[in-house]
Design a protein around this motif. Structure first.
Motif, PDB file in Angstrom:
ATOM      1  N   LEU A   1       0.889  -1.244   0.007  1.00 35.37           N
ATOM      2  CA  LEU A   1      -0.401   0.011  -0.345  1.00 35.37           C
ATOM      3  C   LEU A   1       0.916   1.373  -0.541  1.00 35.37           C
ATOM      4  O   LEU A   1       1.419   1.931   0.748  1.00 35.37           O
ATOM      5  CB  LEU A   1      -1.321   0.169   1.251  1.00 35.37           C
ATOM      6  N   LEU A   2       0.591   2.183  -0.636  1.00 39.20           N
ATOM      7  CA  LEU A   2       1.307   3.529  -1.406  1.00 39.20           C
ATOM      8  C   LEU A   2       0.945   4.327  -0.148  1.00 39.20           C
ATOM      9  O   LEU A   2       2.248   4.908   0.924  1.00 39.20           O
ATOM     10  CB  LEU A   2       1.069   4.308  -2.013  1.00 39.20           C
ATOM     11  N   ARG A   3      -0.119   4.379   0.975  1.00 40.50           N
ATOM     12  CA  ARG A   3       0.113   4.760   2.324  1.00 40.50           C
ATOM     13  C   ARG A   3       0.854   4.452   3.795  1.00 40.50           C
ATOM     14  O   ARG A   3       0.645   5.207   4.402  1.00 40.50           O
ATOM     15  CB  ARG A   3      -1.483   4.875   2.593  1.00 40.50           C
ATOM     16  N   HIS A   4       1.472   2.616   3.076  1.00 36.97           N
ATOM     17  CA  HIS A   4       2.269   2.839   3.954  1.00 36.97           C
ATOM     18  C   HIS A   4       3.984   2.602   4.240  1.00 36.97           C
ATOM     19  O   HIS A   4       5.054   2.346   4.706  1.00 36.97           O
ATOM     20  CB  HIS A   4       1.972   1.841   4.235  1.00 36.97           C
ATOM     21  N   ALA A   5       4.376   3.651   3.113  1.00 37.64           N
ATOM     22  CA  ALA A   5       5.140   4.375   2.519  1.00 37.64           C
ATOM     23  C   ALA A   5       6.396   4.846   3.123  1.00 37.64           C
ATOM     24  O   ALA A   5       7.846   4.352   3.314  1.00 37.64           O
ATOM     25  CB  ALA A   5       5.411   5.011   0.877  1.00 37.64           C
ATOM     26  N   ALA A   6       6.190   4.962   4.251  1.00 38.30           N
ATOM     27  CA  ALA A   6       6.907   5.904   5.456  1.00 38.30           C
ATOM     28  C   ALA A   6       7.786   4.095   6.212  1.00 38.30           C
ATOM     29  O   ALA A   6       8.380   4.490   6.870  1.00 38.30           O
ATOM     30  CB  ALA A   6       6.030   6.638   6.777  1.00 38.30           C
ATOM     31  N   LEU A   7       7.290   3.184   6.193  1.00 36.37           N
ATOM     32  CA  LEU A   7       8.097   2.256   6.499  1.00 36.37           C
ATOM     33  C   LEU A   7       9.256   1.992   5.923  1.00 36.37           C
ATOM     34  O   LEU A   7      11.013   1.742   6.171  1.00 36.37           O
ATOM     35  CB  LEU A   7       7.639   0.608   6.135  1.00 36.37           C
ATOM     36  N   ALA A   8       9.218   2.206   4.852  1.00 41.60           N
ATOM     37  CA  ALA A   8      10.598   2.216   3.865  1.00 41.60           C
ATOM     38  C   ALA A   8      12.321   3.299   4.871  1.00 41.60           C
ATOM     39  O   ALA A   8      12.501   2.144   4.598  1.00 41.60           O
ATOM     40  CB  ALA A   8      11.392   1.785   2.423  1.00 41.60           C
ATOM     41  N   PRO A   9      11.631   4.158   4.528  1.00 40.99           N
ATOM     42  CA  PRO A   9      12.713   5.460   4.621  1.00 40.99           C
ATOM     43  C   PRO A   9      13.070   5.294   6.217  1.00 40.99           C
ATOM     44  O   PRO A   9      14.180   5.134   7.195  1.00 40.99           O
ATOM     45  CB  PRO A   9      12.382   7.316   4.733  1.00 40.99           C
ATOM     46  N   LEU A  10      11.967   3.958   7.386  1.00 35.69           N
ATOM     47  CA  LEU A  10      12.125   3.999   8.727  1.00 35.69           C
ATOM     48  C   LEU A  10      13.416   3.199   9.197  1.00 35.69           C
ATOM     49  O   LEU A  10      13.948   3.184   9.812  1.00 35.69           O
ATOM     50  CB  LEU A  10      10.696   3.811   9.211  1.00 35.69           C
ATOM     51  N   PHE A  11      13.099   1.676   8.177  1.00 39.03           N
ATOM     52  CA  PHE A  11      14.116   0.436   8.225  1.00 39.03           C
ATOM     53  C   PHE A  11      15.451   1.010   8.379  1.00 39.03           C
ATOM     54  O   PHE A  11      16.148   0.255   8.642  1.00 39.03           O
ATOM     55  CB  PHE A  11      13.668  -0.428   7.516  1.00 39.03           C
ATOM     56  N   GLY A  12      15.314   1.975   6.712  1.00 39.94           N
ATOM     57  CA  GLY A  12      16.623   2.524   6.829  1.00 39.94           C
ATOM     58  C   GLY A  12      17.257   3.366   8.338  1.00 39.94           C
ATOM     59  O   GLY A  12      18.771   3.361   8.006  1.00 39.94           O
ATOM     60  N   CYS A  13      16.664   4.229   8.231  1.00 39.94           N
ATOM     61  CA  CYS A  13      17.228   4.826   9.415  1.00 39.94           C
ATOM     62  C   CYS A  13      17.472   3.805  10.428  1.00 39.94           C
ATOM     63  O   CYS A  13      18.437   4.374  11.073  1.00 39.94           O
ATOM     64  CB  CYS A  13      15.532   5.822   9.978  1.00 39.94           C
ATOM     65  N   SER A  14      16.342   2.818  11.266  1.00 39.91           N
ATOM     66  CA  SER A  14      16.682   2.433  11.677  1.00 39.91           C
ATOM     67  C   SER A  14      18.234   0.974  11.531  1.00 39.91           C
ATOM     68  O   SER A  14      19.600   1.415  12.550  1.00 39.91           O
ATOM     69  CB  SER A  14      16.073   1.223  11.598  1.00 39.91           C
ATOM     70  N   TYR A  15      18.322   1.670  10.588  1.00 38.52           N
ATOM     71  CA  TYR A  15      19.793   0.464  10.415  1.00 38.52           C
ATOM     72  C   TYR A  15      21.353   1.682  10.731  1.00 38.52           C
ATOM     73  O   TYR A  15      21.742   1.110  10.846  1.00 38.52           O
ATOM     74  CB  TYR A  15      20.010   0.036   8.527  1.00 38.52           C
ATOM     75  N   VAL A  16      21.148   3.040   9.602  1.00 36.30           N
ATOM     76  CA  VAL A  16      21.632   4.020   9.951  1.00 36.30           C
ATOM     77  C   VAL A  16      22.151   4.004  11.479  1.00 36.30           C
ATOM     78  O   VAL A  16      23.198   3.926  11.933  1.00 36.30           O
ATOM     79  CB  VAL A  16      21.101   5.172   9.015  1.00 36.30           C
ATOM     80  N   LEU A  17      21.387   4.346  12.546  1.00 29.21           N
ATOM     81  CA  LEU A  17      21.392   3.671  13.129  1.00 29.21           C
ATOM     82  C   LEU A  17      22.194   3.045  14.660  1.00 29.21           C
ATOM     83  O   LEU A  17      23.288   2.927  15.026  1.00 29.21           O
ATOM     84  CB  LEU A  17      19.461   4.440  14.780  1.00 29.21           C
ATOM     85  N   PHE A  18      21.852   2.229  13.603  1.00 25.77           N
ATOM     86  CA  PHE A  18      22.343   0.495  14.187  1.00 25.77           C
ATOM     87  C   PHE A  18      24.095   0.617  13.968  1.00 25.77           C
ATOM     88  O   PHE A  18      24.762  -0.145  15.194  1.00 25.77           O
ATOM     89  CB  PHE A  18      21.616  -0.222  13.499  1.00 25.77           C
ATOM     90  N   ALA A  19      24.075   1.350  13.097  1.00 26.67           N
ATOM     91  CA  ALA A  19      25.629   1.470  11.897  1.00 26.67           C
ATOM     92  C   ALA A  19      26.536   2.086  12.976  1.00 26.67           C
ATOM     93  O   ALA A  19      26.908   1.932  13.175  1.00 26.67           O
ATOM     94  CB  ALA A  19      25.408   1.453  10.349  1.00 26.67           C
ATOM     95  N   TRP A  20      25.957   2.614  13.826  1.00 30.38           N
ATOM     96  CA  TRP A  20      26.302   4.165  14.327  1.00 30.38           C
ATOM     97  C   TRP A  20      26.732   3.775  15.951  1.00 30.38           C
ATOM     98  O   TRP A  20      27.582   3.778  16.108  1.00 30.38           O
ATOM     99  CB  TRP A  20      25.325   5.607  14.508  1.00 30.38           C
ATOM    100  N   TRP A  21      25.569   2.869  15.998  1.00 31.90           N
ATOM    101  CA  TRP A  21      26.417   2.424  17.711  1.00 31.90           C
ATOM    102  C   TRP A  21      26.924   0.820  17.284  1.00 31.90           C
ATOM    103  O   TRP A  21      28.050   0.588  17.961  1.00 31.90           O
ATOM    104  CB  TRP A  21      24.604   1.189  17.868  1.00 31.90           C
ATOM    105  N   TRP A  22      26.861   0.292  16.597  1.00 29.63           N
ATOM    106  CA  TRP A  22      27.953  -0.927  15.871  1.00 29.63           C
ATOM    107  C   TRP A  22      29.387   0.113  15.731  1.00 29.63           C
ATOM    108  O   TRP A  22      30.146  -1.291  15.699  1.00 29.63           O
ATOM    109  CB  TRP A  22      27.621  -1.582  14.973  1.00 29.63           C
ATOM    110  N   ALA A  23      29.658   0.811  14.673  1.00 26.52           N
ATOM    111  CA  ALA A  23      30.730   1.187  14.485  1.00 26.52           C
ATOM    112  C   ALA A  23      32.159   0.789  15.260  1.00 26.52           C
ATOM    113  O   ALA A  23      32.723   0.663  15.054  1.00 26.52           O
ATOM    114  CB  ALA A  23      31.373   2.404  13.714  1.00 26.52           C
TER     115      ALA A  23
END
Length: 339
Positions: free
Chosen positions: A238-260
């Protein structure tokens, strides 16, 4: 327009040429506050646009997650069993591959950075749960969660008895909306960006690791599984749920900062993807981060478009064989199996 670096009191021009020299950056790998503000702000905006539980519960019903797209009333039970069996088979493959990676001997991943990076390249030991530091495995896991949950839902719907809770069905549906577009993204990036770059830098010997069966399975089999689901299942995007995509990306970026700082403490902070390198200057980081989130959103829209076209084809009675051929050609075009 006002440039980011001017706002931050810096004079270098906006763009890739503004990557600062190692002496100007913090070699600890900590993200600049401006970048943290950007990622947290985008994540907060995405959270505000997430579907409500009521919305998810309405869409993620047993009639949607558990029902096959093929067959009539008389053959519905048979097609439901087939769909549930295929989904559980895919889930078994996905979790089996993850178990093989986690339980295996592991490997050493050599990090590589831009010449202007302040980070020190290092051998990072990848073993056990450390295999989950890669974005590919995050996407792979989400795909497995969907197929397991949707497969169980389909088979449980046959007797009309015990059913999964509505909120759990909603989470299974959300896993699909995250996994499907990211499967296509991973396949395209590996086929048309990573593989050619490896060949350019290291030649055929360097691409050997991309031809390992489990790697091909994660980079090509993922999209093939999604194509089968689009053909046989009714779970929508559903196009109205498209916010899930960048939110998933933001979650990975935050994880990468923690992991580094934990990847290889002896060598300092380590990022598994060069574009997450926090020492390359705020301008580059803004471009890279916004570019990543835009690509994630773009592939969500692409997957939604494919799903919409298939729904239209099914509604108009397009032959199943024709739909399968078109999907097979598209999957083959996206996948790469050799040099």
């Amino acid at each position: 327009p006002v440039q980011v670096d001017k706002v931050l009191g810096r004079s270098q021009p906006f763009g890739f040429d503004s990557m600062a020299s190692p002496t100007m950056q913090d070699a600890s790998g900590r993200p600049p506050l401006a970048l943290v503000a950007l990622v947290v702000g985008v994540a907060a905006l995405c959270v505000s646009q997430l579907p409500s539980w009521e919305d998810l519960s309405t869409v993620a019903s047993v009639d949607v997650l558990g029902a096959p797209a093929l067959g009539d009333a008389e053959s519905m039970a048979l097609h439901t069993k087939i769909l549930g069996g295929i989904r559980l088979f895919f889930a078994m493959i996905i979790f089996g591959a993850l178990a093989w990676l986690i339980g295996g001997p592991g490997w050493v991943e050599e990090t590589n950075y831009h010449e202007k990076s302040s980070l020190r390249s290092a051998p990072v030991k990848i073993q056990g749960l450390r295999v989950m530091v890669f974005f590919t495995n995050w996407c792979w896991l989400m795909l497995g969660v969907y197929f397991l949950g949707a497969g169980v839902t389909a088979l449980m719907s046959l007797d009309g008895g015990l059913l999964l809770p509505p909120r759990l069905l909603g989470l299974i549906f959300a896993a699909w909306e995250i996994a499907a577009p990211n499967a296509l993204l991973v396949t395209v990036v590996v086929s048309y960006a990573i593989w050619p770059e490896v060949l350019r830098k290291e030649g055929p010997r360097g691409s050997t690791r991309l031809k390992i069966p489990v790697v091909l399975l994660q980079h090509c089999g993922n999209t093939a599984m999604v194509a089968v689901e689009l053909l046989l299942g009714k779970t929508p995007l559903l196009l109205r749920h498209a916010a899930l995509a960048p939110l998933f990306g933001c979650s990975y970026v935050l994880f990468a900062w923690w992991w580094a700082p934990r990847a290889a403490p002896k060598y300092g902070a380590q990022y598994m993807y060069f574009f997450l390198d926090t020492t390359l200057g705020v301008s580059f980081l803004y471009i890279a981060t916004l570019g990543l989130l835009t690509v994630l959103e773009g592939f969500y829209c692409l997957a939604w478009g494919v799903d919409s076209l298939l729904d239209k084809a099914k509604a108009e009675g397009a032959p199943l064989v024709m739909q399968a051929i078109v999907l097979a050609v598209a999957v083959r075009a996206a996948c790469r199996f050799g040099d």
